[in-house]
Design an enzyme around this catalytic site. Structure first.
Site, PDB file in Angstrom:
ATOM      1  N   GLU A 114       2.361  23.619 -26.041  1.00 23.24           N
ATOM      2  CA  GLU A 114       2.673  22.368 -25.337  1.00 23.24           C
ATOM      3  C   GLU A 114       4.163  22.173 -25.116  1.00 23.24           C
ATOM      4  O   GLU A 114       4.591  21.738 -24.045  1.00 23.24           O
ATOM      5  CB  GLU A 114       2.095  21.171 -26.109  1.00 23.24           C
ATOM      6  N   HIS A 161      -7.638  13.388 -32.776  1.00 18.69           N
ATOM      7  CA  HIS A 161      -8.014  13.404 -31.359  1.00 18.69           C
ATOM      8  C   HIS A 161      -8.332  12.022 -30.805  1.00 18.69           C
ATOM      9  O   HIS A 161      -8.983  11.911 -29.777  1.00 18.69           O
ATOM     10  CB  HIS A 161      -9.224  14.329 -31.133  1.00 18.69           C
TER      11      HIS A 161
END
Lengths: 330, 326
Positions: B60, B129
């Site tokens: 990322e 998440h």
């Protein structure tokens, strides 16, 4: 690519400019004319110079916290750099960046960067954009041996390799990440060896020899420009001064005097002008006088320049203005 | 006007903007061959090719930094975070590079990029998440932060975000990808960033809510209407900048305000909205601004625990009744 005598003199002019610029910076820091933290490039001049002379004006570089050398070598204006260091409105960043953020879009200088390793993916992005635009521009990412251990640099090496990006990764191994010796921070003797893990060539070169750096960089740049992909170029070098300006005043010591003296014997600012004279190419004294005049002018320009207006602190945060921005403290 | 899902609306916005502007390209994990983890980029690799839909390794920070560099050179990258929780790994590139470079360089280069993907609580995805990541970003000068609640907004706001010359954080929601709504067909339809939307008009209390909580607030408003409490539901849509005119205008009318927020309350979006309202409309308030927020805990996994952490309809109703009786 063989260098002609004008280019050989140019190498010295750039190295001398960097060295003397940094020495002036230290003087000005000591006189409180330059605030904040500066990291001098003294000792590493052959690296920035050898690499940047191998580049075209439209090629891109990303630099580091120790960035003055890269910027000067890429053609940065010492007047606007000095003004930025003093926090003046005429500085490269209008007094908003300072030493660690100097940038010049027109020269492809995509910024010094205060975050170790952060410039590596940005250089890859510039290279990707160049590739998508089918131009043959090349991007160079400078980082140190400290940066070589940063995760994002490894992400960038991998991305450049898998996408065959026109990037040259220049690792300036000066032996120390602040005070941490690279021998204790990496298990490999040559950081260039790490390139093999990413499927790209790794080249180690003597970073005190400007001609050797230039030759290796030229090869890597040519490889990038012709679409053959990235190279990791490790330049073994040394900084003769502290990690940052005030280290000396604080008496911080982590290297022996003998070690520093040993490297100083290989100072490119001694060996290279000597070689120029021996070869009968140039009289270094003339170059030196030119550099001093340039720096006198830079310091005078910076001193005479105004500070930014205080109201400007909230300006220029967004490229287009929007109601509600900047958020004035609600 | 066509009826489509939130997911399709995002896909259409990307497709239209890629046709409109050759500088727009997509970059992220699984967005090409796999059509996106949540299928938002479905079909775009086939349509635009691998130069404009770039699959990346799992890195990322690396690919966000690549997008920053590409934006500095004049492209308009749209970065997909597979889920916005992963943006934490790219925080340095977002906060230190994307957000600051325009200002820090004295305006030499702008960084026109969008970072998009789903965030917030979904269905039992657990602590790593389920985070409401907008709070990490709305603090940062140089960024804009968008949370679109409807298919129409998803399309109109994403198109504006892509056309914006600044970095925009655009956080969708797993739980909304399947909802359907009317979306204008006009490829020039956009919704400006920084404009809130009144979802339901009312006179007694303003309820600020976005994404899943906006829909819950609408259900609550329906129920409370039966007992004579008239709620005005206002969706900020853009969290930075906030729309002072619509949001404060509503409070001036109703004289009461509550904020419903899915994420943890401490230093959350509700804190900011409460301060925003208090600072701008204190004299108009008949009661203190109240917040109904997620509990200050990591999101637990078990269904009943997840529900316990999330603001319930009952709690929202009770709070609004209390505020309205003050």
């Amino acid at each position: 690519m063989a260098l002609d005598s004008i280019q050989l003199i140019e190498l010295y002019r750039k190295m001398r400019l960097i060295r003397r610029f940094e020495e002036r910076v230290v003087e000005l820091v000591n006189r409180d004319e330059i605030p904040g933290v500066t990291h001098e490039y003294v000792g590493q001049e052959a690296v920035a110079t050898g690499v940047c002379v191998a580049l075209r004006p439209d090629d891109v570089i990303t630099s580091t916290h120790r960035g003055h050398g890269h910027i000067l070598a890429k053609g940065g204006d010492p007047r606007r750099m000095m003004a930025e260091l003093m926090g003046k409105a005429t500085g490269y960043n209008r007094g908003r960046g300072g030493s660690m953020h100097i940038a010049d879009l027109s020269l492809g200088i995509y910024g010094a960067n205060g975050i170790v390793g952060a410039g590596a993916p940005i250089a890859c992005g510039a290279a990707l954009a160049a590739k998508l635009a089918r131009s043959d521009r090349v991007a160079v990412s400078f980082f140190g041996d400290g940066g070589m251990n940063q995760g994002v640099v490894h992400e960038a090496l991998n991305l450049a390799a898998i996408w065959t990006l026109p990037v040259v990764f220049v690792c300036e191994n000066n032996g120390y990440a602040i005070s941490a010796p690279i021998s204790q921070m990496a298990k490999v003797e040559r950081l260039a060896e790490r390139a093999a893990g990413y499927g790209m060539p790794g080249v180690a070169v003597d970073g005190m020899d400007v001609l050797a750096v230039h030759a290796a960089a030229s090869q890597a740049v040519e490889r990038a420009r012709t679409g053959a992909g990235p190279t990791l170029l490790e330049c073994r070098t040394y900084r003769f001064v502290g990690h940052f300006t005030a280290e000396k005043a604080r008496g911080i010591k982590y290297r022996s005097d003998e070690e520093v003296a040993r490297w100083r014997e290989r100072d490119p600012l001694l060996t290279y002008p000597q070689w120029l004279r021996q070869q009968g190419i140039a009289d270094p004294a003339r170059v030196e006088a030119e550099v001093e005049a340039l720096l006198d002018e830079a310091v005078a320009f910076a001193r005479q320049s105004p500070f930014p207006e205080a109201e400007e602190a909230l300006d220029g945060m967004y490229a287009v203005s929007y109601p509600g921005l900047p958020a004035r403290g609600w | 006007m066509a009826v489509m899902t939130y997911r399709e609306a995002l896909n259409l916005a990307l497709r239209e903007e890629m046709h409109r502007d050759p500088r727009v390209f997509l970059i992220g994990e699984e967005i090409g061959l796999y059509d996106g983890a949540y299928k938002v980029t479905q079909g775009l690799l086939k349509e635009f090719g691998e130069r404009r839909v770039v699959d990346t390794p799992i890195c990322e920070s690396g690919f966000t930094g690549v997008a920053v560099g590409a934006a500095m050179l004049g492209l308009r990258p749209v970065v997909e975070m597979m889920t916005f929780n992963f943006s934490i790994l790219a925080l340095d590139q977002i906060v230190n590079s994307a957000a600051k470079l325009y200002y820090m360089s004295g305006g030499q280069y702008s960084v026109p990029m969008v970072i998009r993907g789903p965030g917030g609580p979904a269905h039992q995805l657990a602590a790593q998440h389920s985070q409401s990541m907008e709070v990490y970003f709305y603090h940062v000068p140089g960024l804009k932060v968008v949370r679109p609640s409807t298919p129409r907004d998803a399309k109109g706001l994403l198109k504006s975000a892509i056309r914006d010359d600044n970095p925009v954080i655009f956080i969708e929601a797993e739980t909304l990808y399947g909802i359907k709504g009317e979306v204008p067909d006009d490829p020039e339809f956009t919704i400006p960033l920084g404009k809130a939307e009144i979802r339901r008009e009312g006179t007694d209390v303003t309820v600020f809510a976005y994404m899943g909580m906006m829909y819950r607030a609408l259900e609550v408003a329906e129920e409370l209407a039966k007992e004579g409490i008239s709620c005005e539901v206002v969706d900020p849509r853009t969290l930075r900048p906030m729309d002072i005119e619509t949001m404060i205008g509503s409070v001036r009318k109703t004289h009461r305000a509550v904020v419903v927020e899915a994420g943890a309350g401490f230093a959350g979006m509700g804190s900011e909205i409460a301060a925003f309202v208090t600072e701008n409309a204190f004299d108009d308030l008949d009661a203190p601004v109240e917040r109904i927020t997620g509990a200050n805990a990591p999101m637990p996994y078990a269904k009943n625990l997840e529900q316990a952490k999330t603001p319930s309809k009952e709690k929202i109703i009770a709070t609004i009744r209390r505020v309205c009786s003050a």
